[in-house]
Design a protein around this motif. Structure first.
Motif, PDB file in Angstrom:
ATOM      1  N   GLU A   1       0.835  -1.205   0.000  1.00  0.00           N
ATOM      2  CA  GLU A   1       0.000   0.000   0.000  1.00  0.00           C
ATOM      3  C   GLU A   1       0.867   1.250   0.000  1.00  0.00           C
ATOM      4  O   GLU A   1       1.912   1.298   0.644  1.00  0.00           O
ATOM      5  CB  GLU A   1      -0.922   0.017   1.228  1.00  0.00           C
ATOM      6  CG  GLU A   1      -2.078  -0.954   1.116  1.00  0.00           C
ATOM      7  CD  GLU A   1      -3.124  -0.719   2.207  1.00  0.00           C
ATOM      8  OE1 GLU A   1      -3.034   0.309   2.896  1.00  0.00           O
ATOM      9  OE2 GLU A   1      -4.010  -1.576   2.355  1.00  0.00           O
TER      10      GLU A   1
ATOM     11  N   GLN B   1       1.903   5.068   0.983  1.00  0.00           N
ATOM     12  CA  GLN B   1       1.858   5.724   2.285  1.00  0.00           C
ATOM     13  C   GLN B   1       0.860   6.872   2.347  1.00  0.00           C
ATOM     14  O   GLN B   1       0.570   7.381   3.425  1.00  0.00           O
ATOM     15  CB  GLN B   1       3.249   6.249   2.646  1.00  0.00           C
ATOM     16  CG  GLN B   1       4.263   5.136   2.877  1.00  0.00           C
ATOM     17  CD  GLN B   1       5.615   5.671   3.271  1.00  0.00           C
ATOM     18  OE1 GLN B   1       5.858   6.867   3.236  1.00  0.00           O
ATOM     19  NE2 GLN B   1       6.511   4.788   3.659  1.00  0.00           N
TER      20      GLN B   1
ATOM     21  N   GLY C   1      -2.202   6.762   1.991  1.00  0.00           N
ATOM     22  CA  GLY C   1      -3.459   6.338   2.603  1.00  0.00           C
ATOM     23  C   GLY C   1      -4.668   6.355   1.700  1.00  0.00           C
ATOM     24  O   GLY C   1      -5.809   6.296   2.168  1.00  0.00           O
ATOM     25  N   ASN C   2      -4.464   6.411   0.376  1.00  0.00           N
ATOM     26  CA  ASN C   2      -5.613   6.438  -0.545  1.00  0.00           C
ATOM     27  C   ASN C   2      -6.054   5.045  -0.969  1.00  0.00           C
ATOM     28  O   ASN C   2      -6.935   4.894  -1.801  1.00  0.00           O
ATOM     29  CB  ASN C   2      -5.278   7.289  -1.783  1.00  0.00           C
ATOM     30  CG  ASN C   2      -4.080   6.742  -2.557  1.00  0.00           C
ATOM     31  OD1 ASN C   2      -3.573   5.651  -2.266  1.00  0.00           O
ATOM     32  ND2 ASN C   2      -3.622   7.498  -3.537  1.00  0.00           N
ATOM     33  N   GLY C   3      -5.437   4.014  -0.399  1.00  0.00           N
ATOM     34  CA  GLY C   3      -5.829   2.641  -0.694  1.00  0.00           C
ATOM     35  C   GLY C   3      -5.164   2.043  -1.914  1.00  0.00           C
ATOM     36  O   GLY C   3      -5.275   0.843  -2.157  1.00  0.00           O
TER      37      GLY C   3
ATOM     38  N   LYS D   1      -2.075   0.703  -4.385  1.00  0.00           N
ATOM     39  CA  LYS D   1      -0.880  -0.084  -4.115  1.00  0.00           C
ATOM     40  C   LYS D   1       0.163   0.155  -5.196  1.00  0.00           C
ATOM     41  O   LYS D   1      -0.174   0.509  -6.326  1.00  0.00           O
ATOM     42  CB  LYS D   1      -1.220  -1.572  -4.039  1.00  0.00           C
ATOM     43  CG  LYS D   1      -2.131  -1.932  -2.873  1.00  0.00           C
ATOM     44  CD  LYS D   1      -2.327  -3.431  -2.758  1.00  0.00           C
ATOM     45  CE  LYS D   1      -3.175  -3.779  -1.535  1.00  0.00           C
ATOM     46  NZ  LYS D   1      -3.305  -5.234  -1.363  1.00  0.00           N
TER      47      LYS D   1
ATOM     48  N   LYS E   1      -5.408  10.831   8.730  1.00  0.00           N
ATOM     49  CA  LYS E   1      -5.469   9.622   7.894  1.00  0.00           C
ATOM     50  C   LYS E   1      -4.715   8.468   8.553  1.00  0.00           C
ATOM     51  O   LYS E   1      -5.157   7.320   8.510  1.00  0.00           O
ATOM     52  CB  LYS E   1      -4.877   9.905   6.511  1.00  0.00           C
ATOM     53  CG  LYS E   1      -5.861  10.523   5.537  1.00  0.00           C
ATOM     54  CD  LYS E   1      -5.275  10.623   4.145  1.00  0.00           C
ATOM     55  CE  LYS E   1      -6.291  11.204   3.162  1.00  0.00           C
ATOM     56  NZ  LYS E   1      -5.725  11.301   1.788  1.00  0.00           N
ATOM     57  N   PHE E   2      -3.558   8.787   9.161  1.00  0.00           N
ATOM     58  CA  PHE E   2      -2.792   7.750   9.857  1.00  0.00           C
ATOM     59  C   PHE E   2      -3.606   7.165  11.011  1.00  0.00           C
ATOM     60  O   PHE E   2      -3.677   5.940  11.185  1.00  0.00           O
ATOM     61  CB  PHE E   2      -1.479   8.335  10.374  1.00  0.00           C
ATOM     62  CG  PHE E   2      -0.735   7.427  11.314  1.00  0.00           C
ATOM     63  CD1 PHE E   2       0.050   6.397  10.827  1.00  0.00           C
ATOM     64  CD2 PHE E   2      -0.845   7.572  12.688  1.00  0.00           C
ATOM     65  CE1 PHE E   2       0.722   5.541  11.693  1.00  0.00           C
ATOM     66  CE2 PHE E   2      -0.185   6.729  13.559  1.00  0.00           C
ATOM     67  CZ  PHE E   2       0.607   5.711  13.056  1.00  0.00           C
TER      68      PHE E   2
ATOM     69  N   PHE F   1      -6.856   7.065  11.464  1.00  0.00           N
ATOM     70  CA  PHE F   1      -7.984   6.256  10.983  1.00  0.00           C
ATOM     71  C   PHE F   1      -7.494   4.933  10.383  1.00  0.00           C
ATOM     72  O   PHE F   1      -8.108   3.881  10.589  1.00  0.00           O
ATOM     73  CB  PHE F   1      -8.795   7.032   9.945  1.00  0.00           C
ATOM     74  CG  PHE F   1      -9.690   8.082  10.540  1.00  0.00           C
ATOM     75  CD1 PHE F   1     -10.684   7.737  11.440  1.00  0.00           C
ATOM     76  CD2 PHE F   1      -9.533   9.414  10.208  1.00  0.00           C
ATOM     77  CE1 PHE F   1     -11.517   8.699  11.991  1.00  0.00           C
ATOM     78  CE2 PHE F   1     -10.357  10.390  10.750  1.00  0.00           C
ATOM     79  CZ  PHE F   1     -11.341  10.037  11.647  1.00  0.00           C
ATOM     80  N   SER F   2      -6.377   4.976   9.628  1.00  0.00           N
ATOM     81  CA  SER F   2      -5.884   3.761   8.969  1.00  0.00           C
ATOM     82  C   SER F   2      -5.431   2.710   9.972  1.00  0.00           C
ATOM     83  O   SER F   2      -5.517   1.512   9.711  1.00  0.00           O
ATOM     84  CB  SER F   2      -4.729   4.105   8.024  1.00  0.00           C
ATOM     85  OG  SER F   2      -3.588   4.533   8.749  1.00  0.00           O
ATOM     86  N   LYS F   3      -4.940   3.153  11.128  1.00  0.00           N
ATOM     87  CA  LYS F   3      -4.484   2.223  12.167  1.00  0.00           C
ATOM     88  C   LYS F   3      -5.597   1.824  13.134  1.00  0.00           C
ATOM     89  O   LYS F   3      -5.370   1.002  14.024  1.00  0.00           O
ATOM     90  CB  LYS F   3      -3.327   2.848  12.959  1.00  0.00           C
ATOM     91  CG  LYS F   3      -2.063   3.085  12.145  1.00  0.00           C
ATOM     92  CD  LYS F   3      -1.385   1.785  11.794  1.00  0.00           C
ATOM     93  CE  LYS F   3      -0.060   2.026  11.075  1.00  0.00           C
ATOM     94  NZ  LYS F   3       0.625   0.763  10.723  1.00  0.00           N
TER      95      LYS F   3
ATOM     96  N   ARG G   1      -7.412  -0.936  20.008  1.00  0.00           N
ATOM     97  CA  ARG G   1      -7.052  -1.612  18.755  1.00  0.00           C
ATOM     98  C   ARG G   1      -7.138  -3.123  18.973  1.00  0.00           C
ATOM     99  O   ARG G   1      -6.319  -3.712  19.678  1.00  0.00           O
ATOM    100  CB  ARG G   1      -5.640  -1.199  18.315  1.00  0.00           C
ATOM    101  CG  ARG G   1      -5.562   0.258  17.922  1.00  0.00           C
ATOM    102  CD  ARG G   1      -4.146   0.795  17.845  1.00  0.00           C
ATOM    103  NE  ARG G   1      -3.416   0.320  16.684  1.00  0.00           N
ATOM    104  CZ  ARG G   1      -2.188   0.730  16.358  1.00  0.00           C
ATOM    105  NH1 ARG G   1      -1.565   1.618  17.127  1.00  0.00           N
ATOM    106  NH2 ARG G   1      -1.583   0.258  15.286  1.00  0.00           N
TER     107      ARG G   1
END
Length: 602
Positions: free
Chosen positions: A90, A92, A94-96, A98, A403-404, A406-408, A424
Motif C-alpha cells: 500500500e 503511504q 493512505g488512498n488505498g 498499491k 489519515k494515519f 484512521f488507517s491504524k 485496537r
C-alpha cells in the motif's frame, strides 16, 4: 593487495578532484572477495533479508564457497540474475492504492550491492547539491532544511510530478548516460542484465522493457543517474532566468530613509522642546519604515530541490514565468528523458497558499510583525521584521495525521467531527510491553519526521489520542478500566510505564513524550558508504568465516562453513541448543559447519 573499500575510497576522492574523469576498469572490483563481506554487512540486518524471491535463496547460508561461485560466474560472464518476485504494498498516502515491489533473490541483492558501492564511489561527487534522495548523509530532512534556507521570499511554487517515474525509465537512455562516465563494457552488460531480468507475478514471467524495479538494491542509484540530467537542466534554466534586482530598496522605502536622514540632521542641531518633538517624529518614522516594503522585487530567481522523483521549484517572478518554466520542463522530460510530466499534479501555487513537498505543507509568510532579537547585549540591535518572506514548514494534520489515525484504527469520529481514541483489537493479544512499544514506535516515527514543522506543538493532541488509545487497548486486554491501568503501572512520579526484567535489573518502558520525540540531531535516514566515512577495517563476518570454526559444536579446520541467519533474536524460543547459543551471544548470525547447519534446517 589493497582492500577494495580503500580503493573505492580513492576512486571517490579522484572523482571529487576531477568531475570529468572517465573510469574504465571497474568490473575487476566485483571479482574481489572482501567486497562481498562488506555487502553482506549492509544487507543481513535488513528486515527483508530473509524474504524469499522466486527461489529459496536467502541471506541464510552465506559462505566463502558462495562468494567463490559468484566471482567465478562473474569472471566467465555466465552469471544471469533471476526474475524478481513481484508483490504489491500500500502507498503511504493512505488512498488505498498499491505500488509494485520487486523482491530479488539474495544472490542478486548481494551482487547489486557490490555494484552499487562501486558506482556510488564514481557518481556521488558528480551529483548536484540540489539532489537529496538515496544519497549518503542526505535525507528528507536535509532536503527540507535546504528548502527552508533557500526558498525565502519565493513568490510561486512549481510542484513537479513525473508520471510513474521509476517504471518508465528508458533503458537505452540510462545505459547511454552511464557509458559516458563508465567505459567498461562488462559493467554495462551487468547493469543491462539486471534491467532486463523481468519479474514473476502469479507464476507468470513478464519481460521488463523499461523502468528500474522498485525493491532492487541498485534501482535508487540508477534513478539518480537518470534524473541527474533533470537537475542539470533545472540549473541551466536557473542560469538563463536569474536576473539581479535593479535597486536594493523599493522607492517607498528609500523615501522613508531620506526622511529619517533629514530628521537626524535636524535633531543634531536642535535643542530643548524642539529636539524632543523631532525625536518623537523620528520614532514615528521608524515605525513607518517597519511597515513599508523594503527589498526591491525587481529581481528574478529560481530555486530547485529534488528528492528522488519529487521536485519543487521556487520562483521569484510572475505566474507567466512559472508557466514558461513548466512548459520547458515538460518538453525536456518528454524529449530527452522519454517520460511525462503530469499536467494535473504539476501545480503552480502562489506562495501565500500551501504547497506540498515530502509530506509537509509549505508556504511563505507575509507578516510585518516585529520582534527585538534575544541578544540584547550587543549595542545597536533594534526591532526587526523577522517573519516576513520566511518559508514555513507545517504538519498537514488532516491529510497526514488524521489519515494515519484512521488507517491504524486508533480513533473514530463523532457526529460533531471531533476525534476520540478507541482500542485496537489487533494488538490485544500482544504482551503489555509489545503494545506500548508499538505505540511508542509509531508516535516517535511521526514526531521525529515532523520535527522541522513550525506547528509541531499541534502534535500534542495527536500524542494524547495515541496515549489514550494505548490505555484503552491495555484496558481491553485486561478487561478493566483506564484508571485502573494507570494506577497499576504508575511509577510514583506521576508517569506510567510497563515494567520488565533485564540482566542488569528492572526497567520500565514509559509511554513516549511527544516533546522528547523532537530529535533534530542525526536525522539522516540513509545508509552511508563505509569506505568514504570510515576507511576499511576487516569485516567481522570475514574474520569469523576465515577462522573455520563452528560456533555451535566447536569443530575447526578445513571444511565448509556457513553463516546461519535469523530474522530476529527475540523470536527465538530457546528450545534448541543453537537457539540458546544465539540468544546468549545476542547475534542474528552464527558460523556453523555444514553438518550443524544441515541439522538445523532438516
Amino acid at each position: 593487495m589493497k582492500p577494495t573499500m580503500e580503493i573505492l575510497d580513492r576512486i571517490s576522492k579522484n572523482s571529487i578532484a576531477n568531475k570529468e574523469e572517465i573510469f574504465t576498469r571497474l568490473y575487476r572490483y566485483l571479482l574481489r572477495p572482501d567486497i562481498y563481506f562488506e555487502a553482506y554487512k549492509h544487507l543481513y540486518a535488513n528486515s527483508g533479508a530473509a524474504t524469499k524471491g522466486v527461489n529459496n535463496d536467502t541471506v541464510d547460508g552465506f559462505s566463502e564457497e558462495k562468494i567463490a561461485k559468484i566471482i567465478q560466474s562473474l569472471k566467465d560472464e555466465t552469471y544471469e540474475p533471476v526474475p524478481v518476485r513481484r508483490t504489491y504494498i500500500e502507498k503511504q498516502n493512505g488512498n488505498g492504492k498499491k505500488r509494485p515491489l520487486g523482491i530479488p533473490s539474495f544472490t542478486d541483492k548481494l551482487i547489486q550491492e557490490t555494484l552499487r558501492m562501486v558506482l556510488e564511489s564514481v557518481y556521488e561527487s558528480v551529483f548536484l547539491d540540489c539532489s537529496h534522495g538515496f544519497r549518503p548523509k542526505r535525507s528528507c530532512h536535509t532536503a527540507l532544511k535546504s528548502l527552508k534556507m533557500e526558498f525565502n521570499g519565493a513568490k510561486w511554487f512549481v510542484e513537479g510530478d513525473i508520471k510513474g517515474c521509476f517504471d518508465n525509465i528508458d533503458h537505452t537512455i540510462l545505459v547511454g548516460l552511464i557509458s559516458q562516465k563508465v567505459k567498461d563494457t562488462k559493467v554495462i552488460k551487468l547493469i543491462y542484465k539486471f534491467l532486463k531480468a523481468g519479474y514473476m507475478e502469479d507464476c507468470k514471467y513478464h519481460k521488463t522493457h523499461s523502468g528500474t524495479p522498485q525493491g532492487g538494491i541498485i534501482s535508487p542509484l540508477l534513478a539518480n543517474i537518470y534524473l541527474h540530467e533533470l537537475d542539470k537542466f533545472a540549473l541551466k534554466l536557473k542560469t538563463d532566468f536569474d536576473k539581479p534586482r535593479d535597486t536594493k530598496f523599493t522607492p517607498e522605502y528609500q523615501q522613508v530613509i531620506k526622511e529619517r536622514r533629514k530628521l537626524q540632521s535636524l535633531i543634531n542641531k536642535a535643542e530643548g522642546n524642539d529636539r524632543q518633538k523631532l525625536l518623537e517624529e523620528y520614532k514615528t518614522t521608524r515605525a513607518k519604515m517597519l511597515q513599508t516594503p523594503c527589498v526591491s522585487q525587481t529581481d528574478k530567481v529560481i530555486k530547485y530541490i529534488r528528492y528522488a522523483d519529487d521536485f519543487i521549484i521556487g520562483v521569484k517572478g510572475n505566474r507567466e514565468d512559472c508557466r514558461l518554466i513548466k512548459d520547458k520542463l515538460t518538453q525536456f522530460i518528454k524529449n530527452t528523458l522519454k517520460m511525462e510530466l503530469s499536467d494535473e499534479k504539476t501545480l503552480i501555487t502562489h506562495s501565500n497558499e500551501k504547497a506540498r513537498f515530502l509530506g509537509y505543507d509549505i508556504c511563505v509568510k507575509r507578516d510585518n510583525r516585529t520582534i527585538k532579537p534575544v541578544n540584547v547585549g550587543t549595542a545597536g540591535i533594534k526591532t526587526r521584521r523577522t517573519f516576513n518572506g520566511k518559508l514555513s514548514l507545517a504538519v498537514p494534520l488532516t491529510d497526514k495525521i488524521h489519515k494515519f489515525l484512521f488507517s491504524k484504527g486508533i480513533v473514530e469520529q463523532k457526529r460533531d467531527g471531533t476525534l476520540f481514541p478507541i482500542h485496537r483489537k489487533n494488538l490485544v493479544n500482544l504482551t503489555n510491553l509489545e503494545i506500548v512499544s508499538t505505540y511508542n514506535a509509531e508516535l516517535r516515527g511521526i514526531c521525529n519526521f515532523y520535527n522541522l514543522a513550525s506547528n509541531y506543538y499541534k502534535l500534542n493532541y495527536f500524542a494524547y489520542l495515541m496515549e489514550y488509545s494505548c490505555l484503552k487497548t491495555l484496558a481491553g486486554k485486561h478487561k478493566t478500566t483506564i484508571a485502573k491501568i494507570k494506577n497499576k503501572f504508575k511509577d510514583g512520579k506521576g508517569k506510567w510505564g510497563i515494567p520488565y526484567e533485564t540482566k542488569v535489573g528492572k526497567r520500565r518502558c514509559y509511554f513516549a513524550d511527544y516533546a522528547d520525540c523532537k530529535n533534530t540531531k542525526n536525522v539522516t535516514d540513509t545508509v552511508t558508504v563505509a569506505s568514504i566515512l570510515y576507511g576499511y577495517t576487516r569485516n567481522t563476518f570475514e574474520g569469523r568465516l576465515k577462522a573455520k570454526e563452528c560456533e555451535l559444536c566447536g569443530k575447526s579446520g578445513n571444511g565448509h562453513y556457513e553463516l546461519h541467519h535469523v530474522n530476529k533474536v527475540k523470536n527465538l524460543k530457546g528450545k534448541e541448543a543453537w537457539e540458546r547459543a544465539m540468544i546468549a551471544k545476542r547475534r542474528k548470525t552464527m558460523v556453523l559447519c555444514f553438518e550443524c547447519h544441515h541439522n538445523i534446517h532438516d
